[in-house]
Structures are given as C-alpha cells and as structure tokens.
Write a protein that holds these residues in place. Structure first.
Motif, PDB file in Angstrom:
ATOM      1  N   ARG A  11     -69.455  51.531  19.077  1.00 21.73           N
ATOM      2  CA  ARG A  11     -69.144  52.401  20.217  1.00 21.73           C
ATOM      3  C   ARG A  11     -69.587  51.754  21.526  1.00 21.73           C
ATOM      4  NH1 ARG A  11     -70.855  56.220  16.453  1.00 21.73           N
ATOM      5  NH2 ARG A  11     -72.951  56.304  17.354  1.00 21.73           N
ATOM      6  N   GLU A  12     -70.779  51.149  21.509  1.00 22.03           N
ATOM      7  CA  GLU A  12     -71.287  50.469  22.708  1.00 22.03           C
ATOM      8  C   GLU A  12     -70.366  49.323  23.116  1.00 22.03           C
ATOM      9  OE1 GLU A  12     -74.879  47.458  23.764  1.00 22.03           O
ATOM     10  OE2 GLU A  12     -75.434  49.229  22.600  1.00 22.03           O
ATOM     11  N   ALA A  13     -69.913  48.563  22.141  1.00 19.72           N
ATOM     12  CA  ALA A  13     -69.009  47.444  22.429  1.00 19.72           C
ATOM     13  C   ALA A  13     -67.694  47.950  23.006  1.00 19.72           C
ATOM     14  CB  ALA A  13     -68.761  46.624  21.169  1.00 19.72           C
ATOM     15  N   HIS A  58     -70.884  42.015  26.368  1.00 20.90           N
ATOM     16  CA  HIS A  58     -69.919  41.787  25.289  1.00 20.90           C
ATOM     17  C   HIS A  58     -68.852  40.783  25.694  1.00 20.90           C
ATOM     18  CE1 HIS A  58     -71.537  44.903  22.606  1.00 20.90           C
ATOM     19  NE2 HIS A  58     -71.857  45.499  23.739  1.00 20.90           N
ATOM     20  N   VAL A  59     -69.298  39.674  26.274  1.00 17.15           N
ATOM     21  CA  VAL A  59     -68.412  38.557  26.600  1.00 17.15           C
ATOM     22  C   VAL A  59     -68.940  37.321  25.889  1.00 17.15           C
ATOM     23  CG1 VAL A  59     -67.711  39.511  28.829  1.00 17.15           C
ATOM     24  CG2 VAL A  59     -69.623  37.929  28.738  1.00 17.15           C
ATOM     25  N   THR A  60     -68.086  36.316  25.758  1.00 16.28           N
ATOM     26  CA  THR A  60     -68.490  35.125  25.016  1.00 16.28           C
ATOM     27  C   THR A  60     -68.571  33.870  25.865  1.00 16.28           C
ATOM     28  OG1 THR A  60     -66.192  34.770  24.349  1.00 16.28           O
ATOM     29  CG2 THR A  60     -67.594  35.988  22.819  1.00 16.28           C
ATOM     30  N   SER A  61     -67.846  33.826  26.956  1.00 14.59           N
ATOM     31  CA  SER A  61     -67.847  32.589  27.740  1.00 14.59           C
ATOM     32  C   SER A  61     -68.624  32.745  29.040  1.00 14.59           C
ATOM     33  CB  SER A  61     -66.414  32.141  28.051  1.00 14.59           C
ATOM     34  OG  SER A  61     -65.877  32.889  29.123  1.00 14.59           O
ATOM     35  N   ASP A  62     -69.106  31.614  29.537  1.00 13.66           N
ATOM     36  CA  ASP A  62     -69.812  31.607  30.820  1.00 13.66           C
ATOM     37  C   ASP A  62     -68.890  32.071  31.945  1.00 13.66           C
ATOM     38  OD1 ASP A  62     -71.973  30.602  29.420  1.00 13.66           O
ATOM     39  OD2 ASP A  62     -71.821  28.576  30.238  1.00 13.66           O
ATOM     40  N   THR A  63     -67.627  31.650  31.899  1.00 15.19           N
ATOM     41  CA  THR A  63     -66.668  32.026  32.936  1.00 15.19           C
ATOM     42  C   THR A  63     -66.449  33.534  32.947  1.00 15.19           C
ATOM     43  OG1 THR A  63     -65.579  29.882  32.854  1.00 15.19           O
ATOM     44  CG2 THR A  63     -64.312  31.703  33.787  1.00 15.19           C
ATOM     45  N   GLU A  67     -67.342  35.873  36.188  1.00 15.47           N
ATOM     46  CA  GLU A  67     -66.313  36.695  36.830  1.00 15.47           C
ATOM     47  C   GLU A  67     -66.705  38.162  36.803  1.00 15.47           C
ATOM     48  OE1 GLU A  67     -62.552  35.869  34.964  1.00 15.47           O
ATOM     49  OE2 GLU A  67     -62.124  34.256  36.391  1.00 15.47           O
ATOM     50  N   LEU A  68     -67.198  38.619  35.676  1.00 20.66           N
ATOM     51  CA  LEU A  68     -67.585  40.013  35.543  1.00 20.66           C
ATOM     52  C   LEU A  68     -68.782  40.341  36.437  1.00 20.66           C
ATOM     53  CD1 LEU A  68     -67.115  42.699  34.122  1.00 20.66           C
ATOM     54  CD2 LEU A  68     -68.604  41.895  32.287  1.00 20.66           C
ATOM     55  N   ALA A  69     -69.809  39.520  36.384  1.00 22.80           N
ATOM     56  CA  ALA A  69     -71.012  39.769  37.178  1.00 22.80           C
ATOM     57  C   ALA A  69     -70.708  39.731  38.673  1.00 22.80           C
ATOM     58  CB  ALA A  69     -72.092  38.751  36.823  1.00 22.80           C
TER      59      ALA A  69
END
Length: 98
Positions: A11-13, A58-63, A67-69
């Motif tokens: 649910r959190e994901a 819940h992301v896997t790549s540095d990019t 982008e999100l941050a």
C-alpha cells in the motif's frame, strides 16, 4: 480495476508511486520537466542517504530521484512561512464563534 495491495508495504509503495506521478505531472505542466535533459548535476553525498531516499520514494535510479526531489522542492508552496508571517495580524476582538 487492478487488485488491491495486500500488505502495508504494498500500500505504501502504491501511494508513493501515485504521489510521484502527480508531482512529475505537475512539474511538466508548469514547464519544469520536458524532453530535453540539458544539465548535468553532480555532487558527493553519503550512499546511505541516496539509498534511503530511493527506498522512501520507491525509485531505482539516481536520475529519477533527482527529478522527483527537485520537482518537489520547486513546486513546494510557502504555506508555513505565510502562516507564521500572519501571526498577530488577526484582531483580538474577532468573534470566532467558539
């Protein structure tokens, strides 16, 4: 409709992914994200910080993480600062109906 997540982690994901999608869509809508990736960003930070942030977002790549941050920071409103700035501006004799 898809199946409902069974565990708290699922649910959190699901919530995190939906929130991320909304943030990135809003950043695109105001012109902060587009097809051109024309700037490189680099810096030294602890790997534990990166891994913890990726896990939380819940992301896997540095990019994706950057982008999100950066989108969250750029889109952040100033509600807290505006609220604190209003301290003392409401008349003391106002009828709050309490």
């Amino acid at each position: 409709m898809g199946t409902q997540p069974r565990t708290a982690a699922e649910r959190e994901a699901k919530v995190a992914l939906a929130r991320n999608k909304l943030v990135l869509e809003q950043a695109k809508a105001v012109g902060l994200l587009g097809t051109a990736k024309n700037t490189r960003l680099s810096g030294r930070v602890p790997s534990e910080l990166i891994e913890a942030a990726k896990k939380r977002a819940h992301v896997t790549s540095d990019t994706e993480l950057l982008e999100l941050a950066l989108s969250r920071l750029a889109l952040e409103d100033d509600f807290g600062a505006r609220l604190v700035g209003r301290k003392g501006t409401i008349p003391t004799d106002i009828d709050l109906g309490v």
